[in-house]
Design an enzyme around this catalytic site. Sequence first.
Site, mmCIF file in Angstrom:
data_model
loop_
_atom_site.group_PDB
_atom_site.id
_atom_site.type_symbol
_atom_site.label_atom_id
_atom_site.label_comp_id
_atom_site.label_asym_id
_atom_site.label_seq_id
_atom_site.Cartn_x
_atom_site.Cartn_y
_atom_site.Cartn_z
ATOM 1 N N GLY B 215 -58.610 -84.911 -11.167
ATOM 2 C CA GLY B 215 -58.767 -84.734 -9.734
ATOM 3 C C GLY B 215 -57.740 -83.798 -9.144
ATOM 4 O O GLY B 215 -57.762 -83.501 -7.948
ATOM 5 N N SER B 218 -52.116 -84.694 -9.401
ATOM 6 C CA SER B 218 -50.837 -84.915 -10.086
ATOM 7 C C SER B 218 -49.641 -84.596 -9.187
ATOM 8 O O SER B 218 -49.662 -83.633 -8.436
ATOM 9 C CB SER B 218 -50.784 -84.026 -11.329
ATOM 10 O OG SER B 218 -49.459 -83.850 -11.722
ATOM 11 N N ASP B 281 -53.560 -94.639 -3.960
ATOM 12 C CA ASP B 281 -53.677 -93.995 -2.651
ATOM 13 C C ASP B 281 -54.439 -92.678 -2.724
ATOM 14 O O ASP B 281 -54.919 -92.177 -1.725
ATOM 15 C CB ASP B 281 -52.279 -93.743 -2.065
ATOM 16 C CG ASP B 281 -51.558 -95.050 -1.789
ATOM 17 O OD1 ASP B 281 -52.225 -96.104 -1.787
ATOM 18 O OD2 ASP B 281 -50.328 -95.023 -1.583
ATOM 19 N N SER B 282 -54.521 -92.134 -3.904
ATOM 20 C CA SER B 282 -55.217 -90.857 -4.077
ATOM 21 C C SER B 282 -56.675 -91.053 -4.465
ATOM 22 O O SER B 282 -57.330 -90.111 -4.897
ATOM 23 C CB SER B 282 -54.506 -90.048 -5.163
ATOM 24 O OG SER B 282 -54.474 -90.812 -6.367
ATOM 25 N N SER B 297 -51.448 -96.792 -10.984
ATOM 26 C CA SER B 297 -51.335 -98.121 -10.416
ATOM 27 C C SER B 297 -52.037 -98.123 -9.064
ATOM 28 O O SER B 297 -51.875 -97.197 -8.276
ATOM 29 C CB SER B 297 -49.849 -98.454 -10.239
ATOM 30 O OG SER B 297 -49.704 -99.606 -9.447
ATOM 31 N N THR B 348 -51.529 -84.595 -23.224
ATOM 32 C CA THR B 348 -50.862 -83.930 -24.344
ATOM 33 C C THR B 348 -51.529 -84.204 -25.692
ATOM 34 O O THR B 348 -51.188 -83.574 -26.681
ATOM 35 C CB THR B 348 -49.392 -84.374 -24.476
ATOM 36 O OG1 THR B 348 -49.364 -85.800 -24.681
ATOM 37 C CG2 THR B 348 -48.598 -84.047 -23.223
ATOM 38 N N GLY B 350 -55.206 -85.219 -26.017
ATOM 39 C CA GLY B 350 -56.636 -84.981 -26.067
ATOM 40 C C GLY B 350 -57.247 -85.265 -24.710
ATOM 41 O O GLY B 350 -56.545 -85.447 -23.718
ATOM 42 N N VAL B 352 -59.617 -87.729 -22.478
ATOM 43 C CA VAL B 352 -60.286 -89.013 -22.318
ATOM 44 C C VAL B 352 -61.672 -88.713 -21.773
ATOM 45 O O VAL B 352 -61.799 -88.016 -20.760
ATOM 46 C CB VAL B 352 -59.513 -89.907 -21.342
ATOM 47 C CG1 VAL B 352 -60.283 -91.202 -21.084
ATOM 48 C CG2 VAL B 352 -58.121 -90.190 -21.873
ATOM 49 N N TYR B 556 -41.018 -97.068 -3.160
ATOM 50 C CA TYR B 556 -41.561 -95.757 -2.851
ATOM 51 C C TYR B 556 -40.691 -95.122 -1.779
ATOM 52 O O TYR B 556 -40.404 -95.749 -0.765
ATOM 53 C CB TYR B 556 -42.964 -95.997 -2.291
ATOM 54 C CG TYR B 556 -43.939 -94.902 -2.510
ATOM 55 C CD1 TYR B 556 -44.771 -94.905 -3.632
ATOM 56 C CD2 TYR B 556 -44.057 -93.873 -1.595
ATOM 57 C CE1 TYR B 556 -45.693 -93.895 -3.821
ATOM 58 C CE2 TYR B 556 -44.974 -92.866 -1.786
ATOM 59 C CZ TYR B 556 -45.789 -92.871 -2.899
ATOM 60 O OH TYR B 556 -46.698 -91.881 -3.095
HETATM 61 C C1 LIG Z 1 -51.416 -88.515 -1.900
HETATM 62 C C2 LIG Z 1 -51.265 -89.041 -3.270
HETATM 63 C C3 LIG Z 1 -51.259 -90.404 -3.477
HETATM 64 C C4 LIG Z 1 -51.098 -90.925 -4.755
HETATM 65 N N1 LIG Z 1 -51.123 -92.270 -4.927
HETATM 66 C C5 LIG Z 1 -51.037 -92.792 -6.165
HETATM 67 C C6 LIG Z 1 -51.119 -94.189 -6.376
HETATM 68 O O1 LIG Z 1 -51.243 -94.963 -5.443
HETATM 69 N N2 LIG Z 1 -51.030 -94.666 -7.635
HETATM 70 C C7 LIG Z 1 -50.910 -93.816 -8.701
HETATM 71 O O2 LIG Z 1 -50.859 -94.289 -9.814
HETATM 72 N N3 LIG Z 1 -50.812 -92.495 -8.536
HETATM 73 C C8 LIG Z 1 -50.885 -91.949 -7.302
HETATM 74 N N4 LIG Z 1 -50.812 -90.593 -7.136
HETATM 75 C C9 LIG Z 1 -50.657 -89.717 -8.308
HETATM 76 C C10 LIG Z 1 -51.957 -89.262 -8.926
HETATM 77 O O3 LIG Z 1 -52.988 -89.465 -8.028
HETATM 78 C C11 LIG Z 1 -52.201 -90.002 -10.208
HETATM 79 O O4 LIG Z 1 -51.282 -89.573 -11.164
HETATM 80 C C12 LIG Z 1 -53.607 -89.864 -10.761
HETATM 81 O O5 LIG Z 1 -53.746 -90.769 -11.799
HETATM 82 C C13 LIG Z 1 -53.902 -88.504 -11.273
HETATM 83 O O6 LIG Z 1 -55.293 -88.408 -11.497
HETATM 84 P P1 LIG Z 1 -56.088 -87.048 -11.439
HETATM 85 O O7 LIG Z 1 -57.453 -87.348 -11.797
HETATM 86 O O8 LIG Z 1 -55.878 -86.402 -10.137
HETATM 87 O O9 LIG Z 1 -55.368 -86.241 -12.586
HETATM 88 P P2 LIG Z 1 -54.824 -84.767 -12.589
HETATM 89 O O10 LIG Z 1 -53.849 -84.603 -11.504
HETATM 90 O O11 LIG Z 1 -55.933 -83.812 -12.647
HETATM 91 O O12 LIG Z 1 -54.087 -84.770 -13.970
HETATM 92 C C14 LIG Z 1 -52.938 -85.541 -14.208
HETATM 93 C C15 LIG Z 1 -52.576 -85.449 -15.691
HETATM 94 O O13 LIG Z 1 -53.524 -86.124 -16.465
HETATM 95 C C16 LIG Z 1 -54.186 -85.270 -17.370
HETATM 96 N N5 LIG Z 1 -55.587 -85.632 -17.370
HETATM 97 C C17 LIG Z 1 -56.415 -85.713 -16.318
HETATM 98 N N6 LIG Z 1 -57.622 -86.121 -16.718
HETATM 99 C C18 LIG Z 1 -57.554 -86.322 -18.044
HETATM 100 C C19 LIG Z 1 -58.491 -86.745 -19.036
HETATM 101 N N7 LIG Z 1 -59.739 -87.040 -18.732
HETATM 102 N N8 LIG Z 1 -58.082 -86.826 -20.297
HETATM 103 C C20 LIG Z 1 -56.817 -86.532 -20.634
HETATM 104 N N9 LIG Z 1 -55.901 -86.113 -19.749
HETATM 105 C C21 LIG Z 1 -56.258 -86.020 -18.461
HETATM 106 C C22 LIG Z 1 -53.902 -83.889 -16.865
HETATM 107 O O14 LIG Z 1 -53.851 -82.954 -17.907
HETATM 108 C C23 LIG Z 1 -52.558 -84.036 -16.210
HETATM 109 O O15 LIG Z 1 -51.559 -83.935 -17.175
HETATM 110 C C24 LIG Z 1 -50.955 -90.048 -5.852
HETATM 111 C C25 LIG Z 1 -50.938 -88.662 -5.641
HETATM 112 C C26 LIG Z 1 -51.094 -88.158 -4.367
HETATM 113 C C27 LIG Z 1 -51.084 -86.691 -4.178
#
Ligand SMILES: Cc1cc2nc3c(=O)[nH]c(=O)nc-3n(C[C@H](O)[C@H](O)[C@H](O)COP(=O)(O)OP(=O)(O)OC[C@H]3O[C@@H](n4cnc5c(N)ncnc54)[C@H](O)[C@@H]3O)c2cc1C
Lengths: 660, 636
Positions: B215, B218, B281-282, B297, B348, B350, B352, B556
Site C-alpha cells: 500500500g 511504509s 491506522d493506515s 499492529s 527481503t 520474497g 507474500v 507513540y
Molecule cells: C498514517 C499512517 C498510519 C499507520 N498506522 C499504523 C498502525 O496503526 N499499525 C501499524 O502496524 N503500522 C502503521 N503504519 C505503518 C504501515 O502502514 C505499516 O507498516 C503497513 O503494514 C505497511 O503496509 P503496506 O501495504 O503499505 O506496505 P508497503 O509500505 O508497501 O511496504 C512495506 C514493506 O513491506 C514490503 N511488502 C509489502 N507488501 C509485501 C508483500 N506482499 N510481500 C512481501 N513484502 C511486502 C515492502 O517491500 C516494504 O518493505 C502507519 C503508516 C502511516 C503512514
Amino acid sequence: MPWKELTSKKRDEFEDILEERRLSSDLRYAMKCYTPVIYKGLSPCKPNAIKSAVLHSEQVQYVIKQLAKEMGESPDIIQEEATEILDEMGHRMQLGAVRFFAFTLSKIFKQLFQRVCVNEEGMQRLQHAIQEHPVVLLPSHRSYVDFLMLSYLLYTYDLALPVIAAGIDFLGMKIVGELLRRAGAFFMRRSFGGNKLYWAVFAEYVKTMLRSGYAPIEFFLEGTRSRTAKTLTPKFGLLSIVMEPFFKREVFDTYLVPISISYERILEESLYAYELLGVPKPKESTSGLLKARRILSDNFGTIHIYVGQPVSLRTLASGRINRCPYNLVPRHLPQKPSEDIQEFVSDVAYKMELLQIENMVLSPWVLVAAVLLQNLPAMEFELLIEKTLWLKGLTQTFGGFIEWPDNLCAKKAVLSGLTLHSNIAGLVDGHVVLNDKGVEDGAVGEIVFRHALAVLMCATYRNQLLNVFVRPALVAVALQMAPSFRKEEVYSCFNFLRDVFSNEFIFFPGISLKDFEEGCFLLTKCDAIQTSQQEIYPTDKGSGTVSFLSAMFRPFVEGYQLIFRYLSKEMKEAFTEKQFIPGVRNFVFQLLEKGSTQCYEALSSDMQKNALSALVQLGAVKKKKMPSGVTYSVNQEAVSKILDMFDARIPVQKPVAARL
Amino acid sequence: MAAAAGEAAGGGGGSPSSARRRLRIISGHLRGSPRAPGRGALSPSPCKAQGGSAGPASGSIPKKRQELLKWNGWGYNDSKFIFNKKGQAEFTGKRYRLGGMVLPTFKEWIEKTFGASLEHKTTSRASLNVNDVPPSIVNEEFLQDLRATKISYSQDAEDRVFRAHGHCLHEIFVLREGMFKRIPDIVVWPVCHEDVVKIVELACKHNLCIIPFGGGTSVSSALECPEEEKRTIVSLDTSQMNRILWIDEKNLTACVEAGIVGQDLEKQLAESGFCTGHEPDSMEFSSLGGWVATRASGMKKNIYGNIEDLVIHIKMVTPRGIVEKNCQVPRMSTGPDIHHFIMGSEGTLGVVTEVTIKIRPVPEYQKYGSVVFPNFERGVACLREVAKQRCAPASIRLVDNAQFQFGHALKPQVASIFTSFLDGLKKFYITKFKGFDPNILCVATLLFEGDREKVLQHEKQVYDIATKFGGLAAGEDNGQRGYMLTFVIAYLRDLGLDYYVIGESFETSVPWDRVLDLCRNVKERIVRECKEKGVQFAPLSTCRVTQTYDAGACVYFYFAFNYRGISDPIHVYEQIERAAREEILANGGSLSHHHGVGKLRKRWMKESISDVGLGMLRSVKEYVDPNNIFGNKNLL
Ligand SMILES: Cc1cc2nc3c(=O)[nH]c(=O)nc-3n(C[C@H](O)[C@H](O)[C@H](O)COP(=O)(O)OP(=O)(O)OC[C@H]3O[C@@H](n4cnc5c(N)ncnc54)[C@H](O)[C@@H]3O)c2cc1C
C-alpha cells in the site's frame, strides 16, 4: 575526557556577602521571606514522606526480603531495623532551624571572617540549574565551616537548602547534631561496607531525594576534611549513588556542580597539624566546639567561594555508557556497576576535583609560604617580597587563580599575610622566621616537635599551590633525576613520579603522556625549558625556575624515600596501619633529632598513608583484608627497586617512549 | 482505524446498529472513488477466471494510484486541510465526516504552538517534472519475457515515482522539492500467486532486483530504492491481487490475496457478516501483505490480536521456491515457526502472495468512551491496572496534555459530537472536580466492542478502575473525537509542510515500570535537541500510550517543529529523530513496536538483537535469496 582547557579561563567576579550583613539587621535577614526556586519536576513532600517512600520502595523492600530469607528472620524485624537506620540518617529540615542558623551564623561569620566572597554569576547559574534538573553540589572540604557556609550562602541567595551527607561523628554533638539535622544534614556512617541493609537504605534515601528533586544534594568527594589543604583523592561511593538515577533514566539529567571554597586562614589549622603529628584529635563533641569559641576572638581573613559551571552528567556520559545492563534487569534490583560504569564514575570524580582545583582562590600568603619553606630557618624580608612577586607571575602562567588586588603592592600583601598568620611566621630583625618557639625551650624532641608543627602549618598553605604546579614541577624533578635529557628518559621519570604520587596529587586517570606534555608546555611557556626533537633541557634563564619547582616538591620526594626506606628495612613481618604510623613516625623523628634529615613533612601521617597506598598500588606492598582488619606485608625487593628508581637507575621503557 | 473513527462519528456511540453503520462507513469509501479500470482489458489473467468464491475483486486503489491519491502527500486527492478565504482551517472533500467543516480554533493553535504564520508559506511544486525522473533502464530480453507472461507493467515516470517511496517525512519532502536519486525502473502488476512466481523466476533469470509494493504506507524507508543498486529494479505492486479466495465459516478463517487493502478486506468480509478486526491506522491504504511483511499492529489488537496472532497460513514466493506450511492449524510444534521468518521480513526474502487469516463475526455493539485524569502519571497507572486485570477494551489509549490540547484545537464549528470538551469540563471543573488543571490533565479514549450486555458490563469495570486512579468519565463524544485525531494527523502533515512546519511520528514498546520515564525523557530530549540544533520555536513534542500488554505498553510520539531559519531542515529533523531513538533505547524501549526497521533504523539492529541474532537472520537471507533478488536492503 580532556580534564582541563590549557588556555587560562576567564573567571567570574566576586561579591562580598558579609558587607550587606554588616549594614542591616541579622534578625530581619533571618526572618526574611524565604521562597527558594525549586526543581520544575518537583513533587512536593515532607521529610517524613520521603522516609516512608524510602522504606516502602521496591529497592529497600527487596533487600529486606532477601536478608530475611538469608538470616531466617522475619521481614518485620529487618524492616524495623531499616526504620531505625532511616531515623538515624534522615534529615528533618525545618524552616525554624534554618532561620536560627541564618541568625547565629551571621553573627559568627562576621566575627570570624573579614569577607565572604562569592561569584554571583555562579550563583545565578546554580539557580537555573536547580530549576532544570536535580543538582548535586560538590564542594571542596577543608573545614567544618564548608557546609555551614554553603547552606548559609544558598539561604542568602534564596536557593533551596541542600541536604548534606555528613559523617556520623557529628551525632556525638548532641545539640549541634540535631540542629544540623533540622538544617538539612543527613548522616552516614563512615564505614558500612558489609552492611547490606544500611547500604540499601542509604542509597535509596539519597536517590529518592534526588529523583524527586526535593533539594540539591551535597557531599564531599574527598570524603573527609583535607588536613593538608591539598585535595584528597576522590571517594566514589556517594558519587555512584547519585549518578545511578541518570544511568537508569529515572531522571533526564543530573547537574554536578563543583564548588571551590578557599580559606585565607583555615579555622582548624593547628588542630590539623597536631592530628597529622599523631596527637589524637578531640572527638567532635559539643563541648569541644564550644571551646572553639576561643577561636571567635581570632581573625580568619577572607573566604572565597567559587561556584563552578554546572556539569551535565548526560553530556559527560554521552557515548560512554553501554545501556544494555540497565535494560535487562528490573531497575529496583541492586546491581553491581559494570566495569565501564566504575571507570566512568572514577573519571567523573577526578574531573570534578580538577574543576574544584582550577577555581580555588590562592591568597598572596600561599605564595609567601611556598617561598619561605624553601628558605628556612630565616629569610630576608626584601628577598621574600621579591621572590613572592616572582612566584605570583609563575603561578599565573600555570593557570593559578590568585586573588591579589590590582593596586596592592607586594610589600603590603606580604605584610598583611604575615599579620593574619602571625601564629605561623613573623618578622624578626628584617628577617622572616617560623614561629616555632615553645613556651620554654625544652628537650631536643620538644624542639623538633615544635618546628614540625610550624612547618606543617606553613605547608598547609604552600600545599594549595601544589596541584596547580604538579605537572610542570614533576617534569622539573624528572629533569633532575633523569640520567640524560633524552625525552624518553625524562618522560619515564615523570611517569614514575606520577605513579608514585598518584595518591598525593590529583591526576586524571590514564593520561600520563598528556600530563607530561602539559607540564612541558607550561615550562616552555615560562622559558624554563626548551625542547628539540629528542631532548628536553633547562634553559640558562630557566634553571632558577626548574630548581625552585623541584625544591617545592622535594619534601615529597625525600619524605617518600624515607618512608620507603623504613618499610624496606624495618618491616619484615605483616603489619597493620595502626602499627605502621607510629613506627614510621618514630623512625623519622629519630633521624630529625640526629639531624640526618631535614624532612619534617615526613612526620605527617597523611604523607605516610599516601606513601603506603602508593606501594600497594605499585605492587610492592600486599594488602590483605582479614577478619581482624587490614594487614600489609612488604615485598622488600620491590621496594628497594622503587628506591633505586628515585636515584635514577631506571631502565627506559621503550614502548611508551615510542609515543613521544 | 482512521476511516472508521472518522465516519463512525455519525450516530453517536453505542447503538445496536453500530455494526451496520460501520459497514456503511467502510463502503462509503468506495462511493466516488473510481473503480480499478477493467482488469480484463489490461491483463487478461487466467488465474482470475479460476476465481475466488467471494465474487469479482474490485479494489479501492487503482493501478494508476495518482488518479485517486496525492502524488506528493497523504491520502485522497480530494481530502486535505486548507486555510479558506477567511483564513480559517477547513477540511475538504466528502469522504470523511470532517469534510467541509471549518475548524475555527485551529489557526490560533498552529500559530501558538509552532510560531507559524499564514504569511510564510512554502509551496510544493504543482506536478511531477518528468524530466527530473531518473530514466527507466530495463533490458529488452526481460521485457520480451515479461510480455510473454501477459502480466501488466508500466515504465511510466509517474507510476515509477509513486512506488519509490513510503510516507516518511524526508520522502514527502523530496517529492515536494526534489527528486529521488534512484527509483524503480519498471512497475509490474501481478494479479495472482502464479503471476508472482513467474516474475520472481524472470528476476532470477535476468538478475533483477525486486521490491514488493503493497500500500506504500511504509514509514521506515523500506520502499526506498538503494541508490547503489545497478540492476534493474522491479517494483512488484501487489494491489491487483486483492481477492478473498475463500471464507471458511466453520473454522472462522479466510484465505485472502496479499495485495488487498484494509478497507476492502473489511468491507468484503462484512458482506458475509465477518471482520478481521485488524485496524492499523493506515488501514485505508495498507495491505495484508504489507502487514505481514512489517509485523503490523492494529488498534483493536486487545480483542483480535496483532498480525502474528491473526495469521494462520502464509504463502510466500522466494527465489528458492515457495514457502508455506502443510496445514492450517491454530498452532504447531515443528521447530521454530517459519511464519516468524516471514513476518517482519520487510520484503527481503520474497513476496507474500496469499494469507489465511482469522475472521470473527462483526460485533453486535460498539461503544466509545473517555476518561479524564488529573495528570499523565495517574493515567498510566490506570492503564497499567487495566492491563493487570486483563480487561482492556478493544482499544484504550492515553494521550498526554499536549495531544489533548491538539485534539481540542481540531474542534469543528458545528456538529453536536464535537461540543467542546473544555466547555463541558470547565463546568465540572469549577463545581465538582476542582483540582484538574487543564494544562496538566490528560485523557484516555476507549472503544468497547462485543455483544451489548457484555460491553456495558465491561465498560463499568473499566470505569470503576479509572475512578480509583482519580479518573472521571468524560463521555462518548470525546472518545470518538480522540480516535479521529489519529487519522487527521496524517493529512495534517501536508498542511504543516505548506507553512514551514515539519513533523513525524514514531513509536516504541516499553516495560510498564519505565513508561513514564521514557515518555518524559524522550519528549525532553526532543525539546533539547531542537534547541541545540537552532530550531527557533519550541517544538510540539507529545506522546500517547496506544496499546497495553501484560508486560508493557506501546508508546507513540508526535514531534513537529517550525523550521524557518534553518537551511537544511530535513537533516536537522533526522538528527533529532535519531537522538530521540537513542533516548528510547537508553530508556529500555524497543527499536520498534510495529513500524519496523526498514533502512531508517537499521543502524540499531545489532544492538537490538545481538550479533548472533543478526547472523541468524543473515543466514536465512543467504539461503532463501543468495543472489539478493529482493535487494531493498531493509533490516540487515
Ligand atoms: C498514517 C499512517 C498510519 C499507520 N498506522 C499504523 C498502525 O496503526 N499499525 C501499524 O502496524 N503500522 C502503521 N503504519 C505503518 C504501515 O502502514 C505499516 O507498516 C503497513 O503494514 C505497511 O503496509 P503496506 O501495504 O503499505 O506496505 P508497503 O509500505 O508497501 O511496504 C512495506 C514493506 O513491506 C514490503 N511488502 C509489502 N507488501 C509485501 C508483500 N506482499 N510481500 C512481501 N513484502 C511486502 C515492502 O517491500 C516494504 O518493505 C502507519 C503508516 C502511516 C503512514
